[in-house]
Structures are given as structure tokens and as C-alpha cells.
Design an enzyme around this catalytic site. Structure first.
Site, PDB file in Angstrom:
ATOM      1  N   ASP B 310       0.847  -1.185   0.000  1.00 52.70           N
ATOM      2  CA  ASP B 310       0.000   0.000   0.000  1.00 52.70           C
ATOM      3  C   ASP B 310       0.883   1.234   0.000  1.00 52.70           C
ATOM      4  O   ASP B 310       1.888   1.262   0.688  1.00 52.70           O
ATOM      5  CB  ASP B 310      -0.880   0.005   1.252  1.00 52.70           C
ATOM      6  N   LYS B 398      -7.734  28.756   1.155  1.00 51.58           N
ATOM      7  CA  LYS B 398      -6.892  27.836   0.403  1.00 51.58           C
ATOM      8  C   LYS B 398      -7.715  26.597   0.052  1.00 51.58           C
ATOM      9  O   LYS B 398      -8.639  26.221   0.777  1.00 51.58           O
ATOM     10  CB  LYS B 398      -5.632  27.452   1.189  1.00 51.58           C
ATOM     11  N   ASP B 525      -9.869  -5.325   2.607  1.00 51.09           N
ATOM     12  CA  ASP B 525      -8.662  -6.007   2.145  1.00 51.09           C
ATOM     13  C   ASP B 525      -8.796  -7.525   2.221  1.00 51.09           C
ATOM     14  O   ASP B 525      -8.013  -8.251   1.619  1.00 51.09           O
ATOM     15  CB  ASP B 525      -7.446  -5.619   3.017  1.00 51.09           C
TER      16      ASP B 525
END
Lengths: 582, 685
Positions: B310, B398, B525
Site C-alpha cells: 500500500d 486555500k 482487504d
């Protein structure tokens, strides 16, 4: 060693290696069913055979079926030769009116020829009719060789195929081996040999008057000599090419009508190793990586050349006891020197040593000199070459499949040492393969050592020995090593045409051949089922010099460790006694 | 990191216990499991009988010699047992430490709306338990309600508590760990005796150890070799009898000498150490804080071809960090940094914090307190997709390019082309551009970068040399993924990865004959973990992930895979090296025993006594003693494992052949000679 000896051996190796590539390439084409040049001529015959025998060439077999086909086919071979031997007296082409062969000798001989051993407990000219030689022995010379090649090709298919049950069709492999490889090469060699004076005739033995008459043991005058005749050249060609080795005449290739000239000797010696060496290339070609084939061949040479050098050196050095007596055995301008006992003057030390090493390296077993008369170390070489399991060249097909089993063993140990589950050419080597490979490596020593132990413990075994001291033991060890590894060469000196030896050696030949072929086919079947693991940097490469050394070392070590005690009490002690300072 | 440091190789209590174990392992039932050592076992019994016979019927054989051989054969067995006991003992020491945390505790079982107190051994799978602060979690389970911090140091050695909460990827709890704060409602996922801890204990103790596939294959080879040598030795009896007949002198070889030769030749070195090597391999895994569910998994780790990693947390630090301020035209870098810092003062995300830090380190701008400067913090929302502050009429924001472009245009500003190019440049480098603007005026871009962990490039290069392909898995888009993959030096990457894509990738590699290893922690997973050949679940992960994997990493460190592969390789290499060593040893033993055994019949054989051993009996005795003692000398190697270096297979083979092959040939010549000299010195010869 003399310069001419080196040149002779150098030339031999150069010619042999030069032929490996073209013949190996040709055989790969034959076995993969690609056009090979001879299809137009042989193709119709091949198809006719399939049609007559009801063979469907496209039908493939799994390994048990393949093994059964092979066993049935070879079994029929044993029976047919046995029948011929027992019935030859009533059959045609028996100009000498030779009687039928005793049951134990027939049993031994039938097995001997079907198993590609060609151990001969008889003399061809005084025991077998022309029909028996041709229809029985010559036919088996072809078919036993073809069987060995078929099993090898099945193993190679097992290595290259993925996720499948089948490993080919035995009938097709045997037919193609015979028609496309063995027959054309034999034809070629037989014709060349007849040009050198090797006999090929149906005429009976010739009675000639001696130029110089002599007397026999009882003092009676002897004025004539019987010169045996027969269709020899055709049988000799396949005997060498098919690593069979069974001589037409009793003294095999030392006979002046079986092996006539230095050229015929050279060609026959080349033929001994030719197909076995070329099959290495075929293997490389079929697995798609020629380097693999060359590596196996290199490993074979790595054992062969030093052993040959040892034999040559020992024979050329001669007998130290004779040197003590003031005999000059050195090679010089007036004599070739060396140990000439039991050797043909036509061939001399180099050609005899080369032959002895080659014929035992391959499981050929024909001889052009008497191994019994070699120096202890010179005689040790052919003995050891057989005890290595007939994998250094070995029999056609059988030598290479034996060597591949050793490669699997080497890969196993080497694979562990690099920290990976061992792989050979992308196939994982697991417990099943190890079990079968262990059988292949175990059986010959069991037969050789077990058989020797039986023979030396019984009076029946001891009685045939002709020499006192350790040499007598070597004679027995040699006979069992020869039969237990399907070589067939004889040390001579041991009287083996007794029911005891005929049965013991017959059983050894039978077990050695088929109990090795079956596990080999089992490995082929198991590998064919596996998936392919592509190589990575962590995979052990099997074409590198390091692996070649490892493989050769493995062959030597397994052989040496098994037979050292027996050898120490035979040829080694002979050598030590011979060279002991008194 | 881990507090479970490796204990010294020869820990006194372990050695003491191993000595007793070695004796108790002499039972025939135990010996039968190993064909090589069983042969030695039978040989020891036979020679002992011969020794008593020699004592009662004097004149046949020297009782001292036969007795000596018998004694050393027993020692050979004991040394092999000791090696195994040592390996087990080291595991047991760890198991005992674990067992302490598996004490019987009271548990509060929830039945409907009632609570009842039961002991932990009465719990069953599916029971629901309430665990309060300060209590031990009685059993493995899954949190179904609540959030709490849990001290897992008993299992992991990690002293910092971890958060466990219901739902998501941090819901699994392990029996034997302690809840520190709050309380958890847990559903038991295993029954007592089958919990993770129990499995772990049985693994480290080697009790449930089954032979691994490679071990079985090696066993077959060793058994075959034993048969060959048995044959070579047994046939010596009739052959030597015949030799005596032929030579007319000497005596046939005695059974004692045949047995001595046999034991020297069969691969006792590897046979005696084989199980110790296997147990020690498992033990090394545990030292690395990894629990494997089977020895097979450890072995498979050595074969791994492809490593799926990963990106986040494994290859990169996990958080993007600001590395550069790129001002727009007409804006100074300080001005941009100042605005960026202001906008991030209250932004507690790692990205926000890294902007404040960068402003400080590059431009010396100190952090300011938002309340003191009376700024109004505008938090990030999914609708506006930007954050910032309102301060003195300024509206500093931002955010990502599209959101900010809209913001600037809506305020009547213009978005300069040069700034867009900068944004594209950063994206191409695999970075994340953040635009800073003050109402209509764009100030510049903050370059947020995924930081690749230090040393990863070197590790991947090592893996490549080991023949292992590394594949980075990431949810990022192709462009970003490619840039990071290039920077980290992985061989390949899977961008925009979904659980399905992961599974498909593993299947694809496997159908090509590759062995795939991966790490994972989330429930999503688990399909991929179940499919992978070596699947390492993070201990911090879900129960589902742990069940699907065949190893659990207690440190939850995704780079652990590399260590796991090395341990797997070491295991195989140690077996291979010792097998080679064992076989190579035989050459010298022949040189010691064959001349000694037959010198009576053939005095010339003494020329093969190249070591110049004193007498026949001292030669045979020395070989037998060497054969026994070498096991002891090799115990440290068996327990530690042959060191693995990431070089190509050919180099590795060459080095190991030189060390263990040639070494194995040479060492016993010196060893046997030395023992012979000692025997002579002690007047035992």
C-alpha cells in the site's frame, strides 16, 4: 601420455561435439512433429504402421497409460526373444545347426536385450543362429533404444507442458524414434562399416587352412581354423548407435571382423556417444533454452574427460611390477608402450582406453579390449562410470533422463541454499518428485551392492571367479555393476553362464531398467500437471558454470559415497598392492 | 518499537531445561518421527548390547572400544534432542510470558438487558461482553459499541495505548489486553482455547508444528540417503568376509565398526538439526513480532515473487507535506507564506500543520494565536471545499484548483495562466497543489508532497536483487501514482485501486505462476488477503483481515514484509547449507574409517590413512565423536539461521557452496585429526 593419444582423443571429442548440434536439432524436429527433411520418404511408412496397428497418433496418454504401454511393449520383446532362443534349432537361417539355448541363458539374454543392457553370457558365433541374431537381438536393439528415447521425450514434455495430464503417445514416440532416428543412422553406419570390411553375409562359417599349423593342448596337430561369418555389420551399427553393445561375435568389437580398421573403430566409438550427446541438444531445443542442453552436456563432459584421462594415464603408465623387472614400458619411437595385455595391437592404449571409458559412460557395454586386463586404476574407470548410474551420456534416452533426475536433485539442494522452494525449468520440485527421484537414485546401488553381497556370500557366486585376491572380488562387483546399471559390458574372467548368475543378473537388469523408467514417467506426469513459474533474479539459473560443476559434483559424490567401501576392497586395494614398495 | 528484544542464544534456564528435555526425548515414539535419528537410535541400542556382550564374553572385542562407540552414539542422539529442545525452549520462554496474560479473568456477559458475571473460560463464540476501564479483555472479539483506549503491550510489546472503536478498521480486540479508558461492548469471535493468544502460544511452543512441504521433501531425500548408506555398510559384512577368504588373512569387519561407519555416513548433522531449524525459523518470526498461522506460511514467504505494498503508510509517510511556496506574479514569497500560514493556523490536519511549519522554517514566520489576532477561522466543508481565515477584512482561502478558481472568479478576479501551469507541473510531479487566494487576488500555490519514506528506494533495489517485484497500490490517479512510483523506485503500480482491482491483480500474478505477498488491515482487504499466498494482516486491523491473512504483524508495520521474506529464505537456506555440509563431511569419514576397518586384511590400505590417525580404534572413535560434537557446534547456526544477503541466486549459491560445501569437505579432516590427537594425549587410544 603421447601426443598422438591426445590428438586421437581431441579429434574424437571435436567430431562428437560437431555432430551434436545437427543431430540434436533434427531429433527435436522429429519429436515435436515438425518437418525434418525425411518426412516425404518415411512419412508414408509411419502412417502405414499406425493404420496397421490401429494407433491413433493424435491421442495422448497420461503417465500410467504411457508406462503400461511401454511395459507391455517391452514385455512382448522379452517373450519373443526367449521363444526365438529356445526354438532356433527348428527355425531357418541356422547354417551352423546350433542347438536351442538353455532356459536360464535364454531368460538372461531375452531380458538383457529388451532392457538395452546386452549383457552376453554366451558367444554369438557358437550359440545363436543368424535368424536369432537378426530377428531377436537386432530388433530388440532398435526397440529397446527407442523405448529409452520415448521415456526421455515424455519427461521433457512433462517439463515443458503446463497444467495437463498427458505426456505424449508411447506408440508414436517409439515409432518415430525407430523410423526417423535409429534406422537411417544405422543404415548409414552399416554401409560405411561394410566398406571397412565388417562382414555382412548369410554364408556359413568358413574353414581355412592355417598358414602355420600348430598343436592343441593335448599335442594334436591343428591345421585348420573356423572363421565365423554372418550378417554382422547391420547389427553392429545399431548396437553402437542404440547403446546396446551386444557383440555379434563373442569378443565383441575386439573381433577383427566386427571392428576391422582404426577408422571403423573411430566411427563405432563416435556412434557409442553420438545419440546420447545429441539428445542433450534436443532437450535444450525442446525446453526452449538451448543453454540448458549445453549445460547438461558440459556436466557430462566434466565427468567424462577426467575419467578418460585417468584411464589413459593408468594404461599408458603400464605395470610397475614389470618396470621393476627392467621392462621398458615407455612410449617411444619404437613402441607405443603401456599396458598392452588384453588389448588389440590394431587399436593400442589410447583407442582402447577411450572405448572403455565411452562404452561404460554410455550404457553401451561393447568392448574392444579386455577390461579384466586393465591396470587396477584403468579398470576402476569403467567400473565407476557404470556405478555413477549410467547418467554420463548413458543409454540413448535413459542416460539423459537419469541425468535430469540428478539435475532435479541438484536443484533441490541448491534451491534450498538460495532460500527458495526449488524449481527446475519453472517447475517446482516438491515431495512427490523427491520421492520418485530418490527411487531412481536408490535402485541401482541396491541392485549392485545387494547383488554383489549375495554373490560373494554364496559358493555359487564365488565359484566363477578366476583370479585370487581382490581382483576376484572386482570381477563380481563389475558383473553386478554392469547388469545393475543396464550397461552390459563384461570384465571377463568371471564365468557367468551358470543358472545362478544368469538369474541374478537377469533379475538385476529387469529391475534396474523398469523400476527406473516408471518413477521417471511418474515425475513426467507430475511435472506436466504443475503450473509454470517464470524465472526471476531469485531463481537459481541452471545453465551457469556453477550449476554445471554442482551437477557433475552431485553425480560424482552420490556415486562415490555409495561405492567407496566396495571399491576400496576391489580396485583400490589392487592398486595399492601393485604400487606398494617392497 | 518492540520491547521484545531477542534473548541471548544460550540463556541459562533454557539450557537447563533443554538438557532434561533432551533426555526425555529419547523415547522411541519421539525418535520415530525422524528416520535418520531413528537409525542412530537403533544403532545406539545395538552397540550398547554389544558392549555388554563384550564385557561378559571377554576376548572378542574390546569392551572399552565398543562401550565408547555406544556412549558416543547416545551422545549423538542427545545432542540432536538438545538442539530441538533449545529451539523449543526459546519459544516456550516467550509462550510463558504470553500465558501470564491469559490468566482466568471475570467477564461481564450481556444477556439481553441483563449482565452476568462469568469466568473467561465459560465464554463462547458470539457472546457479548462489556469491558470497563482497567479490566482485561477476556477473549478475542469485535467491538460492537463504544470507543476506548486499549493497552496491547502484552501482545505487541508496544507500550503506547491504541484506540479501539466499533465499526471501521479498528474494531478488533485481542484477549489478554487491557482497556485503559472508557468501556467497550465486545462480541466474542472465538471460543476459549482457540483465541489468537492460544494459537500464538501453541505456535511458539512448536506443539502444533506440522512439517512444511519443503521439510517433507528434504526428509525423503535424507531417508533415501540413509537407505543407501545402510546398504553400503551392510554389504560390507559379506564383502569383507570374502576379502578375508581371498587374502587369506585378517578378520572380517565387526558389526560395531559397521554401525559406527553407518552413523558417521548418514546425514545426522542435518537430520539432528532439522526440527530445530524449523522451530527456530518460527521463533525468528516471533522475534520480529510476526505471528504466522503455520510453518507453511513462513516457508512460502521465502518464495515470494511479487510484493503488493500500500502506498500510504508503507511507501510514503502517509501525510502530504508542504514543501514549497510558489507565489503568483506580483506577490512575494513572504507574502504568500504569511497568507498560507494564516489560513492554516487553525487547520489541524497534518497538511495544515506542515504549512505552518514550512512557513516557520523557510521564512521565520512564527505561529500566531488565532484568538489573539481576532481572526475568524473558516473550516473546510464539503460544499465550499476550502478553508481559511477572515482577518482585518481579508478573506484568505486555500483549496484545490477548481474550487479556488471559482472562488476567485466569483469575487471578480482573474486566474492567471502562469499559476495554472504551476498547478499542472506539481500534479505531474505527483504532488498536490493548493491554491491560496485573498478574495479576487490569487496569491500563489502551496506544493504539498507525498513524502517517500527514507531508505525505501534502497530496500526496493534489494528486493529486486532478491528477484522480488514490488507493486505499489494506491487510490491516487495514474499521474500521481506514476510519479510516486518513480520516486520510490517500485517496479510497478496499481492506481485508482479498488478492492476488486487488487484481487484481480493478485489472481493475474498467480495465474502467471507468481507467489504474491501483501499486507492489509481493512475489512475490504480481506478478499485480497485470502487470495494472496503470503498475507500479512496488521494487528491494528479488523478481525476479518486477521482471519483472512496467514500472518499477523503485531507492530502493524507494513514494511515488515521485507523482513518476513528474509526470514523465510533464511529458513530454507539453513536447511540447504547444513544438508550440503552433512554430505560433504562423509568424504573425510571414509578416509578415517575404511583404512582402519580393513587394515588387518589389507595392510596396504594404511596409505589411505591420510590424516595419520594413531590406531584403528582411535580413528573410528574420532570419526564418531566428531560426528556427534559437530551437532553441538552447529546449534547456534541452526537457531540463528544462515545469514541472508540480497544478492542474486547464483552469487548466493556460490558463496554457500564455498562455505558449506568446501568447508564441509575440509573441516572434518582437521576435526577428526584433532580429536584423535586428544584421545592419544589422554591415553585413550
Amino acid at each position: 601420455m603421447t601426443t598422438s593419444a591426445w590428438m586421437e582423443i581431441g579429434l574424437y571429442l571435436v567430431v562428437l561435439l560437431a555432430l551434436v548440434r545437427p543431430l540434436g536439432w533434427y531429433m527435436a524436429r522429429v519429436y515435436t512433429g515438425q518437418p525434418c527433411g525425411l518426412d516425404r520418404i518415411i512419412g508414408p511408412a509411419e502412417r502405414l504402421i499406425y493404420r496397421l496397428c490401429g494407433i491413433r497418433p493424435e491421442t495422448e496418454m497420461n503417465w500410467p497409460t504411457y508406462a503400461i504401454a511401454m511395459l507391455v511393449f517391452n514385455g512382448l520383446g522379452v517373450v519373443s526373444v526367449y521363444v526365438l532362443l529356445r526354438a532356433q534349432v527348428w527355425l531357418p537361417l541356422n547354417p551352423q545347426h546350433l542347438p536351442e539355448v538353455s532356459p536360464d541363458l535364454a531368460f538372461n539374454t531375452a531380458i538383457s536385450f529388451a532392457t538395452n543392457t546386452n549383457w552376453q553370457a554366451y558367444s554369438g558365433e557358437s550359440a545363436l543362429s543368424y535368424l536369432t541374431q537378426m530377428l531377436g537381438l537386432s530388433v530388440q536393439n532398435f526397440l529397446s533404444a527407442a523405448s529409452g528415447m520415448a521415456v526421455l521425450i515424455a519427461l521433457i514434455r512433462g517439463i515443458t507442458r503446463r497444467l495437463t495430464e498427458t505426456i505424449g503417445n508411447f506408440w508414436v514416440d517409439v515409432t518415430r524414434s525407430t523410423l526417423y532416428v535409429l534406422l537411417p543412422l544405422s543404415l548409414l553406419l552399416a554401409v560405411v562399416l561394410t566398406s571397412q570390411g565388417v562382414v555382412q553375409t548369410f554364408s556359413p562359417a568358413i574353414e581355412v587352412t592355417l598358414v602355420e599349423s600348430t598343436t592343441d593342448a593335448e599335442g594334436k596337430p591343428v591345421t585348420t581354423q573356423t572363421i565365423p561369418m554372418g550378417p554382422a555389420a547391420s547389427q553392429i551399427a545399431i548396437k553402437q548407435l542404440g547403446t546396446n553393445g551386444g557383440g555379434f561375435f563373442g569378443v565383441n568389437s575386439a573381433h577383427p571382423l566386427e571392428n576391422t580398421t582404426p577408422l571403423s573403430n573411430f566411427l563405432q566409438a563416435i556412434s557409442i556417444l553420438l545419440i546420447a550427446a545429441a539428445l542433450c541438444y534436443t532437450f535444450g531445443e525442446m525446453v526452449g533454452d538451448r543453454r540448458q542442453g549445453w549445460a547438461i552436456l558440459a556436466a557430462m563432459l566434466l565427468v567424462f574427460v577426467p575419467m578418460l584421462s585417468l584411464c589413459l594415464w593408468a594404461e599408458q603408465a603400464g605395470n610397475p611390477r614389470l618396470t621393476e623387472l627392467g621392462v621398458d614400458q615407455s612410449a617411444n619411437d619404437f613402441q607405443s608402450g603401456g599396458n598392452m595385455e588384453g588389448k588389440e595391437v590394431r587399436f593400442g592404449v589410447p583407442a582402447s582406453s577411450l572405448w572403455a571409458t565411452a562404452t561404460t559412460a554410455a550404457s553401451n557395454g561393447s568392448v574392444n579390449a579386455m577390461h579384466d586386463s586393465f591396470t587396477p586404476l584403468g579398470g576402476l574407470v569403467p567400473l565407476v562410470m557404470m556405478q555413477l548410474g549410467e547418467v554420463v551420456f548413458g543409454g540413448v534416452g535413459s542416460g539423459l533422463y537419469g541425468m535430469l533426475i540428478f539435475a532435479i536433485l541438484s536443484v533441490f539442494i541448491a534451491g534450498l541454499m538460495v532460500g527458495r522452494t526449488p524449481e527446475f525449468l519453472g517447475k517446482k520440485i516438491e515431495a512427490y518428485e523427491m520421492k520418485m527421484a530418490s527411487l531412481v537414485v536408490l535402485i541401482p546401488p541396491i541392485l549392485v551392492l545387494g547383488g554383489t553381497a549375495i554373490a560373494v556370500s554364496l559358493d555359487l557366486g564365488r565359484v566363477g571367479v578366476s583370479n585370487p585376491g581382490p581382483h576376484g572380488f572386482t570381477q563380481i562387483l563389475y558383473a553386478l555393476s554392469s547388469a545393475g546399471n543396464n550397461n552390459g559390458s563384461a570384465f571377463a574372467g568371471l564365468s557367468v553362464n551358470t543358472p545362478f548368475y544368469n538369474c541374478l543378473l537377469g533379475a538385476a537388469m529387469l529391475i534396474s531398467r523398469y523400476w527406473l523408467m516408471i518413477p521417471v514417467l511418474a515425475i513426467a506426469g507430475s511435472l506436466a500437471k504443475k503450473k509454470y513459474t517464470p524465472p526471476s533474479a531469485g531463481t537459481l539459473p541452471t545453465h551457469t558454470p556453477l550449476f554445471i560443476v554442482l551437477l557433475a559434483g552431485m553425480v560424482m559424490l552420490v556415486g562415490a559415497l555409495t561405492f567407496v567401501p566396495a571399491l576400496a576392497l576391489g580396485p583400490v586395494i589392487e592398486h595399492l598392492q601393485l604400487t606398494a614398495t617392497r | 518499537m518492540s520491547s521484545r528484544t531477542s534473548c541471548p542464544l544460550f540463556d541459562v534456564p533454557i539450557v537447563k531445561r533443554a538438557i532434561w528435555e533432551a533426555i526425555s526425548k529419547l523415547s522411541p515414539r519421539h525418535q520415530l518421527r525422524n528416520p535418520v535419528m531413528f537409525t542412530v537410535f537403533l544403532a545406539s541400542i545395538l552397540t550398547t548390547i554389544f558392549a555388554f556382550r563384550a564385557l561378559s564374553f571377554p576376548g572378542t572385542e574390546s569392551p572399552a572400544f565398543v562401550g565408547g562407540i555406544a556412549a558416543w552414539l547416545w551422545f549423538t542422539l542427545l545432542f540432536a534432542n538438545f538442539a530441538e529442545a533449545m529451539a523449543e525452549g526459546r519459544g516456550k520462554a516467550q509462550a510463558d510470558a504470553l500465558r501470564k496474560s491469559r490468566q482466568e479473568v471475570m467477564a461481564c456477559r450481556v444477556v439481553g438487558h441483563r449482565f452476568e458475571n462469568v469466568t473467561s473460560s465459560q465464554l463462547k463464540k458470539g457472546d457479548v461482553i462489556l469491558v470497563k476501564a482497567g479490566e482485561l479483555i477476556p477473549i478475542d472479539g469485535e467491538v460492537i459499541e463504544g470507543v476506548a483506549s486499549v493497552d496491547e503491550s502484552a501482545i505487541t510489546g508496544e507500550s503506547a495505548p491504541v484506540i479501539r472503536e466499533s465499526g471501521g478498521d479498528r474494531s478488533a480486540v485481542t484477549g489478554g489486553t487491557r482497556v485503559i479508558s472508557d468501556s467497550l461492548t465486545i462480541r466474542a469471535t472465538s471460543s476459549p482455547g482457540e483465541s489468537f493468544l492460544d494459537r500464538m502460544i501453541s505456535m511458539v511452543e512448536g506443539a502444533k508444528r506440522q512439517k512444511t512441504p519443503n521439510e517433507i521433501a528434504l526428509d525423503i531425500l535424507l531417508a533415501a540417503m540413509t537407505i543407501v548408506f545402510l546398504l553400503a555398510c551392510a554389504t560390507l559384512i559379506p564383502i569383507s568376509e570374502y576379502g578375508v577368504v581371498l587374502a587369506g588373512k585378517g578378520t572380517p569387519i565387526t558389526l560395531t565398526v559397521v554401525i559406527a561407519l553407518l552413523v558417521c555416513l548418514i546425514p545426522t548433522t542435518i537430520g539432528g538439526l532439522l526440527s530445530a531449524i524449523g522451530i527456530a525459523g518460527m521463533d525468528r518470526m516471533i522475534q520480529a513480532n510476526v505471528i504466522a498461522t503455520s510453518g507453511r506460511a513462513v516457508e512460502a514467504a521465502g518464495d515470494v515473487d511479487v510484493l503488493l505494498l500500500d502506498k500510504t503508510g508503507t511507501i510514503t509517510l502517509g501525510n502530504r507535506q508542504a514543501v514549497e511556496f510558489i507565489p503568483a506574479d506580483g506577490v512575494t514569497a513572504e507574502e504568500l507564506a504569511d497568507a498560507a500560514q494564516l489560513s492554516s493556523l487553525s487547520d489541524e490536519t497534518p497538511e495544515g500543520r506542515s504549512i505552518v511549519i514550512l512557513a516557520k522554517t523557510m521564512y521565520g514566520l512564527r505561529g500566531r494565536n488565532v484568538e489573539e489576532i481576532k481572526a475568524k477561522f473558516i473550516p473546510f466543508t464539503a460544499r465550499t471545499r476550502m478553508s481559511g481565515v477572515d482577518l482585518d477584512g481579508r478573506e484568505i482561502r486555500k483549496g484545490a484548483i477548481d474550487a479556488m478558481e471559482n472562488y476567485v472568479r466569483n469575487n471578480g478576479g482573474d486566474f492567471p495562466r502562469a499559476l495554472k501551469e504551476q498547478v499542472n507541473r506539481i500534479a505531474n510531479l505527483g504532488g498536490t497543489p493548493l491554491i491560496v487566494a485573498d478574495k479576487q487576488r490569487p496569491l500563489g500555490v502551496i506544493y504539498l508532497k507525498d513524502i517517500v519514506k527514507g531508505g525505501m528506494r534502497e530496500r526496493f533495489a534489494q528486493l529486486r536483487q532478491m528477484g522480488i517485484k514490488t507493486v505499489m497500490i494506491t487510490g491516487d490517479n495514474q499521474l500521481t501514482a506514476a510519479a510516486i512510483a518513480a520516486e520510490a523506485g517500485v517496479d510497478d503500480f496499481l492506481a485508482e485501486a479498488t478492492p476488486e482491482a487488487k484481487l484481480a491483480l493478485i489472481r493475474e500474478y498467480q495465474s502467471g505462476g507468481r507467489l504474491v505477498a501483501m499486507t492489509g488491515d481493512g475489512t475490504n482487504d480481506s478478499p485480497a488477503l485470502a487470495q494472496a499466498d503470503v498475507a500479512v494482516a496488521m494487528n491494528s486491523g479488523t478481525q476479518a483481515a486477521k482471519e483472512a491473512g496467514n500472518m499477523v504483524d503485531l507492530d502493524s508495520n507494513p514494511t515488515k514484509l521485507i523482513e518476513i521474506v528474509e526470514i523465510g529464505k533464511q529458513l530454507l537456506m539453513t536447511r540447504g547449507a547444513l544438508t550440503t555440509f552433512s554430505i560433504a563431511n562423509d568424504v573425510s569419514k571414509y578416509f578415517a574409517i575404511i583404512p582402519a576397518a580393513f587394515v588387518g586384511t589389507y595392510p596396504e590400505l594404511n596409505r589411505l590413512n591420510v590424516m595419520g590417525l594413531a590406531t584403528s580404534s582411535s580413528a573410528i572413535m574420532s570419526a564418531v565423536i566428531f560426528n556427534a560434537v559437530v551437532i553441538v557446534f552447529l546449534i547456534p547456526l541452526a537457531l540463528r539461521g544462515v545469514s541472508y544477503r540480497s544478492v542474486g541466486a547464483a552469487t548466493l549459491l556460490r558463496d554457500n557452496l564455498l562455505i558449506y560445501g568446501l568447508g564441509g569437505l575440509a573441516v572434518p579432516f582437521f576435526g577428526i585429526k584433532l580429536i584423535d590427537m586428544i584421545l592419544v594425549g589422554l591415553r585413550l587410544a
